[in-house]
Scaffold this motif. Structure first.
Motif, short mmCIF file in Angstrom:
data_model
loop_
_atom_site.label_atom_id
_atom_site.label_comp_id
_atom_site.label_asym_id
_atom_site.label_seq_id
_atom_site.Cartn_x
_atom_site.Cartn_y
_atom_site.Cartn_z
N CYS A 36 0.86 -1.17 0.00
CA CYS A 36 0.00 0.00 0.00
C CYS A 36 0.90 1.23 0.00
CB CYS A 36 -0.90 -0.04 1.24
SG CYS A 36 -2.21 1.13 1.22
N PRO B 117 2.19 5.12 -0.27
CA PRO B 117 1.76 6.51 -0.11
C PRO B 117 1.91 7.25 -1.43
CG PRO B 117 3.90 6.16 0.91
CD PRO B 117 3.43 4.82 0.42
N ALA C 237 -3.46 9.14 2.47
CA ALA C 237 -2.34 9.05 1.54
C ALA C 237 -2.25 10.22 0.59
CB ALA C 237 -2.45 7.75 0.74
N CYS D 156 -5.01 4.75 0.76
CA CYS D 156 -3.78 4.23 0.17
C CYS D 156 -3.98 3.95 -1.31
CB CYS D 156 -3.28 2.98 0.90
SG CYS D 156 -4.12 1.46 0.52
#
Length: 181
Positions: free
Chosen positions: A14, A16, A51, A146
């Motif tokens: 996942c 950023p 994110a 994310c």
């Protein structure tokens, strides 16, 4: 709930993404207001960092927060499409409910007709008695939790459903993403 994955596997996949604050603008019928974006999402006293991203970001796990509720107000979702496309889908389902109501004032949404496709619209319609199409954008905030590979979307969605505890009655999610129940 049990699943065949580890939380550490999910977090590694996942990624950023850069936070991009866009000027107030429209993308094919969806406002992408700066007021949507925040640095965290909180549900049931559990907070996670967002994110970043914008309405054009794809392959995402997102959170939708009802601004009318004071608790249990977050929905965790996934999309391979741009966020704006997914939000347009949620909005369209809300419009369908309003249209059905306007055609028949005795229209009643049955609980077995509510699913993760129409839950955001159903929440406004049933819980807050919202009957004005223009209020969808005003009452929801969307954040990207994310960005990940399409193959990992379902497991990452479940990770955030569990982490933020967004399953009914503690949030707006109706089903478990991994098992579908």
């Amino acid at each position: 709930f049990s699943a065949s994955f580890r939380k550490s596997d999910l977090l590694l996949k996942c990624n950023p993404i850069e936070i991009r604050m866009l000027p107030e603008s429209k993308y094919r019928g969806i406002d992408c207001p700066n007021s949507w974006w925040s640095s965290t999402v909180t549900n049931n006293n559990i907070t996670v960092k967002t994110a970043g991203g914008d309405c054009k970001t794809k392959n995402i796990i997102y959170a939708s927060t009802c601004k009318l509720c004071t608790k249990n107000n977050v929905y965790s979702g996934k999309s391979v499409n741009e966020l704006r496309t997914r939000v347009n889908g949620h909005r369209s389902k809300f419009y369908d409910l309003i249209d059905s109501y306007n055609k028949d004032n005795n229209f009643a949404l049955k609980s077995d007709e509510i699913d993760d496709e129409n839950i955001l619209g159903a929440h406004l319609f049933v819980e807050h008695n919202v009957r004005d199409k223009s209020l969808f954008n005003e009452h929801y905030k969307f954040d990207i939790l994310c960005k990940c590979e399409p193959d990992n979307l379902r497991k990452n969605e479940q990770f955030y459903i569990d982490k933020l505890n967004t399953r009914k009655p503690f949030g707006l999610n109706q089903i478990n993403s991994v098992s579908g129940r």
